[in-house]
Design a protein around this motif. Structure first.
Motif: not given
Length: 256
Positions: A201-218, A235-239, A244-248
């Motif tokens: 949030r400090t760097a980007l202005g908001r918390e990143p979406r991490t769930f579900p990992a394939q289509w992050p919405l929350l 940054a991590l390789a999202s591909r 590998l999990s339901d969470h990114a």
């Protein structure tokens, strides 16, 4: 020596990664992927890993899955890259148990698991580890978090997290990471009372979406810090990670 300018000692820098490993299975428990998860962690090469929903033991899986490791999941993931690890058991059931774990390149000199369950609906915990870093005068404190699904429960648990942080020495660096289940993005406001801030949030202005990992919405997962010189998202390789999990996972570089 007299007449010479003092040279500032370079600050220690580390990388951390947090991920809810979903007990080593893909979304909906379709496939056991702990070996692939270990390979992805080794490729990312963080100095410290925060794990949630990691299995300590599971007798039925051990009998039925040929690829099930002979050790606990956190020991298997630590392998030879992270010399120290700690486990906090949160949930116990007839076949085994799961909880939070921390893997570290540096010695974990002390650890304590705090049960923050509210009622009997969910078993939740916070694993507090003290790490001896060779370049730091003060010990480094790590808190691996997995909070509840209910808003009222999370508010109680965040209050307990703040109390834990306030009990740590005022000058000690603190890194907090894990699955906060904070889809309403309210944790940061509550945690500001104990002087921690969200790296993303400090760097980007908001918390990143991490769930579900394939289509992050929350935005469920977080990295918070206190008493550090600087911190930035990595940054991590999202591909690689999205299967590998339901969470990114989330990763950050921290200058202490």
């Amino acid at each position: 020596m007299p007449g010479q300018e003092s040279v500032a000692r370079p600050r220690a820098t580390l990388t951390l990664l947090t991920v809810n490993v979903h007990k080593g299975f893909t979304l909906f428990n379709r496939r056991f992927i702990l070996h692939e998860l270990r390979a992805a962690l080794r490729d990312a090469r963080p100095d410290i890993v925060f794990l949630q929903e990691v299995i300590g033991s599971h007798h039925r899986h051990a009998r039925q899955l040929a690829a099930w490791p002979a050790t606990s999941q956190y020991e298997f993931l630590a392998d030879t890259l992270w010399s120290d690890f700690a486990y906090g058991r949160n949930a116990v059931y007839p076949d085994g148990d799961h909880g939070n774990a921390v893997l570290s390149r540096w010695p974990i000199v002390q650890h304590q698991n705090h049960d923050v369950s509210v009622g009997s609906h969910e078993s939740r915990g916070m694993l507090h580890c003290t790490v001896r870093h060779p370049e730091l005068a003060d010990d480094l404190h790590l808190v691996c978090v997995h909070l509840g699904l209910r808003e009222a429960h999370r508010q109680v648990q965040l209050g307990r997290l703040c109390a834990l942080v306030r009990g740590i020495g005022a000058h000690a660096p603190v890194l907090i990471a894990g699955d906060f289940n904070d889809w309403r993005r309210r944790a940061g406001q509550l945690l500001s009372a104990c002087s921690v801030h969200d790296v993303f949030r400090t760097a980007l202005g908001r918390e990143p979406r991490t769930f579900p990992a394939q289509w992050p919405l929350l935005a469920l997962d977080r990295i918070y810090v206190r008493n550090v010189a600087a911190a930035r998202p990595v940054a991590l390789a999202s591909r690689v990670w999205r299967h590998l999990s339901d969470h990114a996972p989330l990763a950050a570089e921290v200058r202490l």
